[in-house]
Design an enzyme around this catalytic site. Structure first.
Site, PDB file in Angstrom:
ATOM      1  N   ARG A   1      86.747   5.501  46.821  1.00  0.00           N
ATOM      2  CA  ARG A   1      86.697   4.289  45.993  1.00  0.00           C
ATOM      3  C   ARG A   1      85.384   3.537  46.232  1.00  0.00           C
ATOM      4  NH1 ARG A   1      88.994   0.195  47.738  1.00  0.00           N
ATOM      5  NH2 ARG A   1      91.052   1.041  48.204  1.00  0.00           N
TER       6      ARG A   1
ATOM      7  N   TYR B   1      75.583  -7.435  23.101  1.00  0.00           N
ATOM      8  CA  TYR B   1      76.731  -6.541  22.991  1.00  0.00           C
ATOM      9  C   TYR B   1      78.016  -7.363  22.926  1.00  0.00           C
ATOM     10  CZ  TYR B   1      79.968  -2.763  23.980  1.00  0.00           C
ATOM     11  OH  TYR B   1      80.998  -1.878  23.920  1.00  0.00           O
TER      12      TYR B   1
ATOM     13  N   ASP C   1      70.145  -5.783  30.049  1.00  0.00           N
ATOM     14  CA  ASP C   1      70.902  -4.673  29.466  1.00  0.00           C
ATOM     15  C   ASP C   1      69.886  -3.849  28.676  1.00  0.00           C
ATOM     16  OD1 ASP C   1      72.394  -2.927  27.921  1.00  0.00           O
ATOM     17  OD2 ASP C   1      73.960  -4.388  27.439  1.00  0.00           O
TER      18      ASP C   1
ATOM     19  N   LYS D   1      75.988   5.948  26.596  1.00  0.00           N
ATOM     20  CA  LYS D   1      75.140   6.056  25.413  1.00  0.00           C
ATOM     21  C   LYS D   1      74.043   7.104  25.638  1.00  0.00           C
ATOM     22  CE  LYS D   1      77.917   2.811  24.173  1.00  0.00           C
ATOM     23  NZ  LYS D   1      77.601   1.394  24.270  1.00  0.00           N
TER      24      LYS D   1
HETATM   25  C1  LIG Z   1      78.190   0.291  24.896  1.00  0.00           C
HETATM   26  C2  LIG Z   1      77.400  -0.826  25.405  1.00  0.00           C
HETATM   27  C3  LIG Z   1      77.831  -1.570  26.516  1.00  0.00           C
HETATM   28  C4  LIG Z   1      79.155  -1.306  27.191  1.00  0.00           C
HETATM   29  O1  LIG Z   1      79.179  -0.041  27.782  1.00  0.00           O
HETATM   30  P1  LIG Z   1      80.529   0.843  27.950  1.00  0.00           P
HETATM   31  O2  LIG Z   1      80.034   2.077  28.606  1.00  0.00           O
HETATM   32  O3  LIG Z   1      81.096   1.049  26.572  1.00  0.00           O
HETATM   33  O4  LIG Z   1      81.467   0.047  28.805  1.00  0.00           O
HETATM   34  C5  LIG Z   1      77.020  -2.607  26.955  1.00  0.00           C
HETATM   35  N1  LIG Z   1      75.845  -2.895  26.345  1.00  0.00           N
HETATM   36  C6  LIG Z   1      75.407  -2.194  25.289  1.00  0.00           C
HETATM   37  C7  LIG Z   1      74.092  -2.555  24.671  1.00  0.00           C
HETATM   38  C8  LIG Z   1      76.157  -1.143  24.785  1.00  0.00           C
HETATM   39  O5  LIG Z   1      75.718  -0.469  23.709  1.00  0.00           O
END
Ligand SMILES: *Cc1c(COP(=O)(O)O)cnc(C)c1O
Length: 393
Positions: A55, A107, A180, A205
């Site tokens: 964990r 997001y 991000d 992604k």
């Molecule tokens: C998809 C996404 C997230 C969240 O990620 P997950 O893997 O779906 O939890 C955060 N920021 C952006 C820009 C995203 O495209």
């Protein structure tokens, strides 16, 4: 290969070889996956490897985290069970009373979570337009603002914010900057080199790139008490990635440079062509010379402007939903950054209160043949508009 005395290889070489690591026990050229949940204690009652229980950590994460550190020029990295788990760990490491500044356009799921979480955890929060530095500086509260969150290019309007300028403003006021960078990927922008403290990726992604793993990552410029709090949040809350998914993620990452290059080229081709389509009102893509943030994007992004673009249609929401219903190659689904192209009527998924215009379609350009993607989109657009204009008034 990861030691500082080694020659610094290009991102392509680091990625293709996954840092060139091989398995010393078996001489296998691909690293093993470790499903174990627990590790042997030493006879003298110590845990000399530092590994106790899965964990907290798993050896399958190590090559992924080391590769991310190299690409982003960080001191340490952590993979998480999702992008949301990674992002929320940063906010959960704050103290009650801390103030956060986040972008107006970001997001959507994270924006919603922030609004709920900050109230419950006695944090305060302001949303600002990150492209307006004056507005940002006015929002900073002396000794209270602890974290400025950036997303660039922002989802789904693809506006670009100036990481270097924001991070230097943040530093002057004693705040941390987190970015991000999901849509820029570690290849197009390196936020830590521009002064940011923490980078976040939804590894679901582009990093994984095949729409078959949910994962997230954080990379930190320095090891700090704040970073150690984030590490213990992952261990205590169990926001961990499965070892199988970590293994898949590393495989996906080995072609990141090829996929991102193709996606960027396809997105630019589509943006340029669709801008000339008489049924299109506006194309949102920072790679277009007409885009208001194009000069900044050119400075901040190297090797491309990303694989994401949005298209606003002259015939409104009905046409947008109609196009998504009629494409054959473009898959009608949420998410982004995979090898296959996806199309989405974004306002429908974000729901009430979204800043996204109803006539907007979000496109994630995959790595198919650009011309075929364009033809498929344009035939769907033609049919969708015909269907609207044909209806009795
Ligand atoms: C998809 C996404 C997230 C969240 O990620 P997950 O893997 O779906 O939890 C955060 N920021 C952006 C820009 C995203 O495209």
């Amino acid at each position: 290969m990861s030691s500082t005395t080694d020659k610094k290889f290009s991102a392509a070489t680091l990625l293709a070889q996954a840092l060139g690591r091989t398995d010393p026990d078996t001489r296998a050229v691909v690293l093993p996956m470790h499903p174990a949940t627990t590790y042997l204690r030493d006879p003298d009652n110590q845990y000399s490897t530092g590994r106790i229980y899965s964990r907290a950590d798993n050896p399958t994460y190590e090559p992924v985290e080391a590769l991310l550190c190299q690409l982003e020029n960080g001191a340490d990295a952590l993979v998480f069970g999702s992008g949301m788990a990674a992002a929320t760990a940063v906010f959960q490491a704050l103290q009650p009373g801390d103030h956060i500044i986040a972008p107006k356009v970001m997001y959507w799921a994270l924006r919603n979570w922030l609004q709920q979480f900050t109230a419950r955890w006695q944090l305060t929060l302001d949303f600002v337009d990150m492209r307006d530095l004056q507005q940002l500086e006015q929002a900073i509260q002396p000794r209270k603002t602890r974290l400025i969150w950036i997303e660039t290019p922002d989802n789904p309007l693809w506006q670009v914010s100036d990481i270097e300028a924001i991070a230097s403003l943040a530093k002057a006021h004693g705040c941390l900057t987190a970015v991000d960078s999901t849509c820029a990927t570690p290849l197009l922008t390196q936020p830590l080199n521009l002064g940011a403290d923490i980078v976040m990726h939804s590894a679901t992604k582009y990093l994984n790139g095949h729409s078959d793993v949910i994962a997230g990552a954080l990379i930190s410029k320095v090891d700090s008490p704040f970073w150690q709090t984030i590490r213990s949040i992952r261990a205590q809350q169990g926001a961990v990635l499965s070892p199988r998914d970590a293994h898949e993620l590393l495989r996906g990452m080995r072609t990141l440079h090829l996929r991102v290059r193709e996606s960027c080229q396809n997105a630019l081709y589509l943006a340029t062509a669709l801008q000339a389509n008489p049924l299109v009102a506006e194309v949102l893509y920072p790679g277009l010379p007409e885009h208001p943030d194009h000069a900044l994007a050119q400075r901040q992004m190297q090797g491309g402007f990303g694989g994401m673009l949005s298209v606003r249609l002259k015939h409104g929401a009905e046409a947008a939903i109609g196009v998504a219903a009629r494409t054959k190659l473009w898959k009608r689904a949420t998410s982004l950054g995979g090898v296959e192209s996806l199309i989405e009527h974004r306002a429908s998924i974000e729901g009430e209160g979204t800043p996204v215009p109803a006539d907007l379609l979000r496109l994630s350009a995959g790595i198919e043949t650009a011309q075929e993607l364009l033809e498929d989109f344009e035939q769907a657009l033609e049919l969708a508009v015909q269907n609207i204009t044909k209806e009795p008034q």
